[in-house]
Design a protein around this motif. Structure first.
Motif, short mmCIF file in Angstrom:
data_model
loop_
_atom_site.label_atom_id
_atom_site.label_comp_id
_atom_site.label_asym_id
_atom_site.label_seq_id
_atom_site.Cartn_x
_atom_site.Cartn_y
_atom_site.Cartn_z
N ARG A 157 17.55 14.02 -5.01
CA ARG A 157 18.57 12.99 -5.24
C ARG A 157 19.72 13.12 -4.23
NH1 ARG A 157 19.11 9.92 -9.81
NH2 ARG A 157 17.55 11.26 -10.81
N GLY A 158 19.87 12.07 -3.42
CA GLY A 158 20.97 12.00 -2.46
C GLY A 158 20.78 12.79 -1.19
N VAL A 159 19.59 13.39 -0.98
CA VAL A 159 19.41 14.23 0.20
C VAL A 159 18.15 13.88 1.01
CG1 VAL A 159 20.66 16.16 -0.82
CG2 VAL A 159 18.17 16.02 -1.13
N VAL A 160 17.46 12.81 0.69
CA VAL A 160 16.24 12.45 1.40
C VAL A 160 16.60 11.92 2.80
CG1 VAL A 160 14.22 10.93 1.43
CG2 VAL A 160 14.98 11.96 -0.72
N ASP A 161 15.89 12.43 3.80
CA ASP A 161 16.15 12.00 5.17
C ASP A 161 15.49 10.65 5.47
OD1 ASP A 161 17.57 14.41 6.49
OD2 ASP A 161 15.88 15.31 5.43
N VAL A 162 14.24 10.49 5.04
CA VAL A 162 13.53 9.22 5.26
C VAL A 162 12.66 8.91 4.06
CG1 VAL A 162 11.74 8.04 6.60
CG2 VAL A 162 13.49 9.36 7.79
N ILE A 163 12.75 7.66 3.61
CA ILE A 163 11.78 7.11 2.66
C ILE A 163 10.89 6.17 3.46
CG2 ILE A 163 11.43 5.73 0.59
CD1 ILE A 163 14.21 6.58 -0.34
N ALA A 164 9.63 6.52 3.59
CA ALA A 164 8.67 5.69 4.32
C ALA A 164 7.82 4.93 3.31
CB ALA A 164 7.78 6.57 5.21
N VAL A 165 7.70 3.62 3.51
CA VAL A 165 7.10 2.79 2.47
C VAL A 165 6.13 1.76 3.04
CG1 VAL A 165 7.59 1.42 0.40
CG2 VAL A 165 9.40 2.85 1.38
N ASN A 166 4.96 1.69 2.43
CA ASN A 166 4.11 0.51 2.59
C ASN A 166 3.82 -0.02 1.20
OD1 ASN A 166 2.41 -1.52 3.40
ND2 ASN A 166 0.69 -0.18 3.86
N ALA A 167 4.81 -0.69 0.63
CA ALA A 167 4.67 -1.29 -0.71
C ALA A 167 3.87 -2.59 -0.61
CB ALA A 167 6.04 -1.56 -1.30
N PRO A 168 3.16 -2.97 -1.67
CA PRO A 168 2.47 -4.26 -1.65
C PRO A 168 3.45 -5.40 -1.34
CG PRO A 168 1.87 -2.99 -3.59
CD PRO A 168 3.00 -2.26 -2.94
N TYR A 169 3.06 -6.28 -0.40
CA TYR A 169 3.96 -7.40 -0.08
C TYR A 169 3.21 -8.73 0.09
CZ TYR A 169 2.77 -6.15 4.83
OH TYR A 169 2.12 -5.84 6.01
N VAL A 170 1.99 -8.79 -0.41
CA VAL A 170 1.26 -10.05 -0.39
C VAL A 170 1.70 -10.90 -1.58
CG1 VAL A 170 -1.01 -11.14 -0.45
CG2 VAL A 170 -0.72 -8.91 0.66
N PRO A 171 2.17 -12.13 -1.35
CA PRO A 171 2.49 -13.00 -2.49
C PRO A 171 1.27 -13.20 -3.37
CG PRO A 171 3.40 -13.90 -0.45
CD PRO A 171 2.50 -12.76 -0.05
N THR A 172 1.49 -13.25 -4.66
CA THR A 172 0.38 -13.35 -5.61
C THR A 172 -0.56 -14.50 -5.26
OG1 THR A 172 1.80 -12.44 -7.35
CG2 THR A 172 -0.21 -13.59 -8.05
N SER A 173 -0.01 -15.64 -4.93
CA SER A 173 -0.84 -16.82 -4.64
C SER A 173 -1.65 -16.67 -3.36
CB SER A 173 0.04 -18.06 -4.55
OG SER A 173 0.97 -17.94 -3.48
N ALA A 174 -1.26 -15.74 -2.48
CA ALA A 174 -1.95 -15.57 -1.20
C ALA A 174 -3.10 -14.57 -1.28
CB ALA A 174 -0.96 -15.12 -0.13
N ILE A 175 -3.23 -13.86 -2.39
CA ILE A 175 -4.29 -12.86 -2.50
C ILE A 175 -5.66 -13.53 -2.39
CG2 ILE A 175 -5.41 -11.23 -4.08
CD1 ILE A 175 -2.63 -10.41 -5.00
N ALA A 176 -5.79 -14.72 -2.95
CA ALA A 176 -7.07 -15.44 -2.90
C ALA A 176 -7.49 -15.78 -1.48
CB ALA A 176 -6.98 -16.72 -3.73
N MET A 177 -6.55 -15.78 -0.55
CA MET A 177 -6.84 -16.12 0.84
C MET A 177 -7.04 -14.89 1.71
SD MET A 177 -4.22 -19.31 1.37
CE MET A 177 -2.84 -18.52 0.52
N MET A 178 -6.93 -13.70 1.13
CA MET A 178 -7.14 -12.48 1.90
C MET A 178 -8.62 -12.31 2.23
SD MET A 178 -4.68 -9.66 0.04
CE MET A 178 -4.92 -8.47 1.38
N PRO A 179 -8.94 -11.52 3.27
CA PRO A 179 -10.35 -11.23 3.55
C PRO A 179 -11.03 -10.64 2.32
CG PRO A 179 -8.96 -10.47 5.35
CD PRO A 179 -8.03 -10.89 4.24
N THR A 180 -12.27 -10.99 2.13
CA THR A 180 -12.97 -10.57 0.93
C THR A 180 -13.03 -9.05 0.78
OG1 THR A 180 -15.04 -10.78 -0.32
CG2 THR A 180 -15.23 -10.67 2.07
N GLU A 181 -13.07 -8.32 1.91
CA GLU A 181 -13.15 -6.86 1.83
C GLU A 181 -11.92 -6.28 1.13
OE1 GLU A 181 -13.98 -5.06 5.55
OE2 GLU A 181 -16.04 -5.80 5.63
N ALA A 182 -10.77 -6.91 1.32
CA ALA A 182 -9.56 -6.46 0.62
C ALA A 182 -9.49 -7.06 -0.78
CB ALA A 182 -8.32 -6.84 1.42
#
Length: 260
Positions: A157-182
């Motif tokens: 708490r209060g001492v982290v140097d870096v928070i690295a993030v790849n959070a989900p950011y695909v809009p819900t409605s766009a998931i249907a348009m993603m490549p089938t493998e994903a």
């Protein structure tokens, strides 16, 4: 008539199934088959059935590493190396790092490779991801299950140097348009970012200030189109913000620094 080599025969079948990189895939499948014809046939059938190559092989290439992946777990993409590069340049050995929404732990492994030993905690809400991330990170960090910051140790708490993030950011409605493998193979929790794709960005922007030290940063992947809105979320939370891109990997991230 010249009999095609096993590699050429594999590549031909993969090409007929629509593979753009049939020769490369054939080489990887032959390596994974390790001379066992029955195993090779099984791997090929899985691939021809539409299963992502990374799941068939059991690993994904990322920043010079082979990251173990299992079915359903988010497959790391090359574009996420933009997060790794921006995070690594802000880190020194033994710094405190959080890999948030860690998936298979690809960012953690890459940062350890680039920077060296770190005081690292990786977090994901998906128990399957946590299991495989723990394998990838090993004894070089801690991997915990939970919702964003909830499972972090209080000592961070209060001492982290870096928070690295790849959070989900695909809009819900766009998931249907993603490549089938994903769309058809990766767990939805690893893809769905809510109505505009920024639900988790809002939460992370609001909560990061409790964990990041003055002068520390949040480095979070985002699409080019969403970058201005994501940046504004962190700016409104009191961070100094920039948007960074890497054209070589088609990656974009917001870098939000807590004022000193």
């Amino acid at each position: 008539m010249v009999t095609p080599s096993p590699r050429d025969a594999l590549a031909a079948r993969l090409r007929a199934a629509g593979s753009v990189f049939a020769e490369d895939e054939a080489d990887l499948l032959l390596e994974a088959g390790d001379g066992d014809a029955v195993r090779l046939r099984s791997l090929l059938q899985r691939r021809l059935g539409g299963e992502p190559l990374e799941y068939v092989l059991g690993w994904a290439a990322f920043d010079g590493h082979r990251i173990r992946v299992t079915p359903g777990v988010f497959v790391p993409r090359a574009r996420t190396t933009v997060v790794v590069k921006q995070a690594a340049r802000r880190l020194s050995r033994y710094d405190r790092v959080v890999d948030l929404c860690c998936g298979a732990g690809a960012i953690s492994v890459a940062l350890l490779g680039r920077v060296g030993a770190l005081d690292l905690v990786a977090v994901d809400v998906d128990p399957d991801a946590v299991e495989v991330a723990a394998e990838n990170v090993g004894d070089r960090g801690i991997v915990v299950a939970g919702d964003l910051f909830a499972p972090l140790p209080d000592r961070f708490r209060g001492v982290v140097d870096v928070i690295a993030v790849n959070a989900p950011y695909v809009p819900t409605s766009a998931i249907a348009m993603m490549p089938t493998e994903a769309r058809d193979h990766e767990h939805r929790v690893a893809l769905d970012g809510g109505t505009d794709g920024l639900d988790l960005h809002r939460r992370i922007a609001a909560e990061s200030g409790v964990w990041v030290r003055p002068g520390g940063a949040v480095v979070i992947e985002v699409s080019v189109a969403q970058a201005p809105a994501s940046a504004e979320l962190f700016r409104a939370a009191g961070f100094v913000v920039s948007v960074e891109s890497d054209v070589d990997v088609d990656g974009t991230c917001v870098v939000a620094t807590r004022p000193s």
